[in-house]
Design a protein around this motif. Structure first.
Motif, PDB file in Angstrom:
ATOM      1  N   TYR A  67      57.357  51.046 -10.054  1.00 30.00           N
ATOM      2  CA  TYR A  67      58.559  50.254  -9.749  1.00 30.00           C
ATOM      3  C   TYR A  67      59.822  51.107  -9.876  1.00 30.00           C
ATOM      4  O   TYR A  67      60.727  51.022  -9.058  1.00 30.00           O
ATOM      5  N   THR A  68      59.879  51.920 -10.928  1.00 34.73           N
ATOM      6  CA  THR A  68      61.054  52.759 -11.150  1.00 34.73           C
ATOM      7  C   THR A  68      61.245  53.732  -9.993  1.00 34.73           C
ATOM      8  O   THR A  68      62.363  53.891  -9.484  1.00 34.73           O
ATOM      9  N   VAL A  69      60.172  54.360  -9.555  1.00 41.08           N
ATOM     10  CA  VAL A  69      60.265  55.315  -8.449  1.00 41.08           C
ATOM     11  C   VAL A  69      60.625  54.595  -7.146  1.00 41.08           C
ATOM     12  O   VAL A  69      61.514  55.038  -6.400  1.00 41.08           O
ATOM     13  N   LEU A  70      59.963  53.475  -6.871  1.00 43.40           N
ATOM     14  CA  LEU A  70      60.218  52.716  -5.644  1.00 43.40           C
ATOM     15  C   LEU A  70      61.670  52.254  -5.568  1.00 43.40           C
ATOM     16  O   LEU A  70      62.361  52.460  -4.574  1.00 43.40           O
ATOM     17  N   PHE A  71      62.141  51.633  -6.642  1.00 47.16           N
ATOM     18  CA  PHE A  71      63.512  51.135  -6.617  1.00 47.16           C
ATOM     19  C   PHE A  71      64.533  52.242  -6.837  1.00 47.16           C
ATOM     20  O   PHE A  71      65.690  52.098  -6.449  1.00 47.16           O
ATOM     21  N   GLY A  72      64.106  53.365  -7.418  1.00 52.96           N
ATOM     22  CA  GLY A  72      64.982  54.531  -7.473  1.00 52.96           C
ATOM     23  C   GLY A  72      65.249  55.051  -6.069  1.00 52.96           C
ATOM     24  O   GLY A  72      66.393  55.384  -5.710  1.00 52.96           O
ATOM     25  N   ALA A  73      64.187  55.100  -5.243  1.00 56.25           N
ATOM     26  CA  ALA A  73      64.359  55.507  -3.844  1.00 56.25           C
ATOM     27  C   ALA A  73      65.233  54.502  -3.097  1.00 56.25           C
ATOM     28  O   ALA A  73      66.101  54.891  -2.295  1.00 56.25           O
ATOM     29  N   VAL A  93      73.713  47.777  -6.323  1.00 57.11           N
ATOM     30  CA  VAL A  93      73.680  47.141  -7.649  1.00 57.11           C
ATOM     31  C   VAL A  93      72.304  46.527  -7.900  1.00 57.11           C
ATOM     32  O   VAL A  93      71.730  46.675  -8.987  1.00 57.11           O
ATOM     33  N   GLY A  94      71.748  45.846  -6.894  1.00 59.13           N
ATOM     34  CA  GLY A  94      70.443  45.196  -7.053  1.00 59.13           C
ATOM     35  C   GLY A  94      69.328  46.178  -7.329  1.00 59.13           C
ATOM     36  O   GLY A  94      68.524  45.985  -8.248  1.00 59.13           O
ATOM     37  N   SER A  95      69.261  47.274  -6.553  1.00 58.71           N
ATOM     38  CA  SER A  95      68.199  48.242  -6.807  1.00 58.71           C
ATOM     39  C   SER A  95      68.393  48.955  -8.130  1.00 58.71           C
ATOM     40  O   SER A  95      67.437  49.268  -8.812  1.00 58.71           O
ATOM     41  N   SER A  96      69.655  49.181  -8.509  1.00 61.41           N
ATOM     42  CA  SER A  96      69.923  49.789  -9.820  1.00 61.41           C
ATOM     43  C   SER A  96      69.463  48.860 -10.943  1.00 61.41           C
ATOM     44  O   SER A  96      68.894  49.325 -11.943  1.00 61.41           O
ATOM     45  N   ALA A  97      69.678  47.559 -10.782  1.00 63.31           N
ATOM     46  CA  ALA A  97      69.217  46.599 -11.788  1.00 63.31           C
ATOM     47  C   ALA A  97      67.689  46.598 -11.867  1.00 63.31           C
ATOM     48  O   ALA A  97      67.121  46.503 -12.963  1.00 63.31           O
ATOM     49  N   VAL A 127      69.837  48.179 -22.990  1.00 63.04           N
ATOM     50  CA  VAL A 127      71.187  48.477 -23.446  1.00 63.04           C
ATOM     51  C   VAL A 127      72.019  47.211 -23.280  1.00 63.04           C
ATOM     52  O   VAL A 127      72.255  46.786 -22.150  1.00 63.04           O
ATOM     53  N   PRO A 128      72.425  46.581 -24.384  1.00 61.18           N
ATOM     54  CA  PRO A 128      73.124  45.295 -24.265  1.00 61.18           C
ATOM     55  C   PRO A 128      74.345  45.336 -23.351  1.00 61.18           C
ATOM     56  O   PRO A 128      74.558  44.402 -22.576  1.00 61.18           O
ATOM     57  N   LEU A 129      75.132  46.401 -23.409  1.00 64.63           N
ATOM     58  CA  LEU A 129      76.319  46.483 -22.563  1.00 64.63           C
ATOM     59  C   LEU A 129      75.934  46.522 -21.083  1.00 64.63           C
ATOM     60  O   LEU A 129      76.516  45.814 -20.264  1.00 64.63           O
ATOM     61  N   LEU A 130      74.929  47.328 -20.743  1.00 63.00           N
ATOM     62  CA  LEU A 130      74.492  47.427 -19.350  1.00 63.00           C
ATOM     63  C   LEU A 130      73.878  46.115 -18.875  1.00 63.00           C
ATOM     64  O   LEU A 130      74.150  45.657 -17.761  1.00 63.00           O
ATOM     65  N   THR A 131      73.075  45.501 -19.729  1.00 59.44           N
ATOM     66  CA  THR A 131      72.506  44.195 -19.390  1.00 59.44           C
ATOM     67  C   THR A 131      73.626  43.188 -19.148  1.00 59.44           C
ATOM     68  O   THR A 131      73.589  42.416 -18.187  1.00 59.44           O
ATOM     69  N   GLY A 132      74.636  43.202 -20.004  1.00 59.95           N
ATOM     70  CA  GLY A 132      75.777  42.301 -19.857  1.00 59.95           C
ATOM     71  C   GLY A 132      76.544  42.527 -18.571  1.00 59.95           C
ATOM     72  O   GLY A 132      76.976  41.566 -17.917  1.00 59.95           O
ATOM     73  N   VAL A 133      76.703  43.784 -18.180  1.00 58.74           N
ATOM     74  CA  VAL A 133      77.401  44.097 -16.923  1.00 58.74           C
ATOM     75  C   VAL A 133      76.616  43.543 -15.742  1.00 58.74           C
ATOM     76  O   VAL A 133      77.186  42.913 -14.847  1.00 58.74           O
ATOM     77  N   PHE A 134      75.300  43.768 -15.730  1.00 59.22           N
ATOM     78  CA  PHE A 134      74.473  43.232 -14.648  1.00 59.22           C
ATOM     79  C   PHE A 134      74.511  41.704 -14.631  1.00 59.22           C
ATOM     80  O   PHE A 134      74.604  41.083 -13.569  1.00 59.22           O
ATOM     81  N   LEU A 135      74.426  41.081 -15.809  1.00 65.76           N
ATOM     82  CA  LEU A 135      74.473  39.618 -15.880  1.00 65.76           C
ATOM     83  C   LEU A 135      75.809  39.087 -15.367  1.00 65.76           C
ATOM     84  O   LEU A 135      75.843  38.109 -14.613  1.00 65.76           O
ATOM     85  N   ALA A 136      76.903  39.738 -15.749  1.00 65.39           N
ATOM     86  CA  ALA A 136      78.231  39.302 -15.284  1.00 65.39           C
ATOM     87  C   ALA A 136      78.338  39.453 -13.773  1.00 65.39           C
ATOM     88  O   ALA A 136      78.859  38.564 -13.078  1.00 65.39           O
ATOM     89  N   TYR A 137      77.821  40.567 -13.243  1.00 66.56           N
ATOM     90  CA  TYR A 137      77.869  40.775 -11.791  1.00 66.56           C
ATOM     91  C   TYR A 137      77.104  39.668 -11.074  1.00 66.56           C
ATOM     92  O   TYR A 137      77.603  39.079 -10.111  1.00 66.56           O
ATOM     93  N   TYR A 138      75.874  39.400 -11.537  1.00 68.10           N
ATOM     94  CA  TYR A 138      75.057  38.406 -10.842  1.00 68.10           C
ATOM     95  C   TYR A 138      75.575  36.986 -11.031  1.00 68.10           C
ATOM     96  O   TYR A 138      75.441  36.154 -10.133  1.00 68.10           O
ATOM     97  N   ILE A 187      70.104  34.404  -8.044  1.00 69.93           N
ATOM     98  CA  ILE A 187      69.719  33.533  -9.158  1.00 69.93           C
ATOM     99  C   ILE A 187      68.469  34.092  -9.853  1.00 69.93           C
ATOM    100  O   ILE A 187      68.392  34.121 -11.084  1.00 69.93           O
ATOM    101  N   ALA A 188      67.501  34.547  -9.056  1.00 70.33           N
ATOM    102  CA  ALA A 188      66.271  35.103  -9.631  1.00 70.33           C
ATOM    103  C   ALA A 188      66.572  36.368 -10.432  1.00 70.33           C
ATOM    104  O   ALA A 188      66.026  36.560 -11.525  1.00 70.33           O
ATOM    105  N   MET A 189      67.451  37.215  -9.914  1.00 66.52           N
ATOM    106  CA  MET A 189      67.802  38.429 -10.642  1.00 66.52           C
ATOM    107  C   MET A 189      68.495  38.080 -11.961  1.00 66.52           C
ATOM    108  O   MET A 189      68.218  38.681 -13.000  1.00 66.52           O
ATOM    109  N   PHE A 190      69.382  37.103 -11.915  1.00 69.80           N
ATOM    110  CA  PHE A 190      70.059  36.655 -13.133  1.00 69.80           C
ATOM    111  C   PHE A 190      69.029  36.166 -14.153  1.00 69.80           C
ATOM    112  O   PHE A 190      69.100  36.523 -15.338  1.00 69.80           O
TER     113      PHE A 190
END
Length: 196
Positions: A67-73, A93-97, A127-138, A187-190
């Motif tokens: 998954y990491t390699v696939l979504f990294g690409a 943003v989605g693939s980075s998440a 990483v709580p800060l990174l998780t929080g940034v993704f959650l706020a974005y979504y 919504i699913a990503m959130f």
């Protein structure tokens, strides 16, 4: 990413249907719209695979690396196309998440064996800060997309349909379904990020 079994199955089904519709939409479009639909299909199917309840199929430790390699690409591809702006920035943003969630799950490794992956996700943390940034974005994305969906549905409800409500171009030509699919995946990503 795997909550109780029922919610996991529902999330998986929702993401798989969304990915299937995005593939259908890719068939009926060309150029930029086709690239966007394909990227959204990859995201939908990837999210569906990650949402399968671990009690049913325990993912192997190397699966998270795949998954990491696939979504990294996919992230690199979205980064390349984001020069043009538009929806590619959202795909970036989605693939980075997805890469982030895969790395967190890969780190949890042994904690995921024998139980739900959500327990492994909670054990791995992230990483709580990174998780929080993704959650706020979504959260912002879902609210904005939901607000934009209402006018599109109201504007297209009266025209272009043939008998049975299917437009002349087929299901892939329904303009209100693409934003609805994006909203669904947001919504699913959130929901998946909440388990970190």
């Amino acid at each position: 990413m795997h909550g109780p079994a029922m919610s996991g199955w529902l999330l998986m089904a929702l993401c798989a249907v969304t990915g299937g519709y995005c593939l259908l939409r890719a068939r009926g479009t060309t150029g930029e719209e086709r690239r966007t639909a394909r990227a959204e299909a990859l995201m939908g199917f990837g999210m569906a695979a990650m949402a399968v309840p671990a009690a049913f199929v325990a993912p192997p430790a190397w699966g998270w690396v795949v998954y990491t390699v696939l979504f990294g690409a996919a992230t690199l591809r979205a980064l390349w196309f984001s020069r043009r702006g538009g929806h590619h920035l959202h795909h970036l943003v989605g693939s980075s998440a997805m890469v982030y969630m895969s790395v967190v799950m890969a780190r949890s490794g042994a904690a995921g064996h024998g139980g739900h992956a959500s327990h492994a996700m909670a054990a791995a943390g992230g990483v709580p800060l990174l998780t929080g940034v993704f959650l706020a974005y979504y959260a912002a994305y879902v609210l904005r997309s939901g607000a934009r969906l209402v006018p599109v549905t109201a504007a297209t409800a009266g025209g272009g349909a043939v008998a049975g409500g299917i437009p002349a171009g087929g299901w892939g030509a329904r303009p209100e379904l693409a934003p609805a699919c994006r909203l669904t995946m947001g919504i699913a990503m959130f929901a998946m990020l909440l388990t970190l």
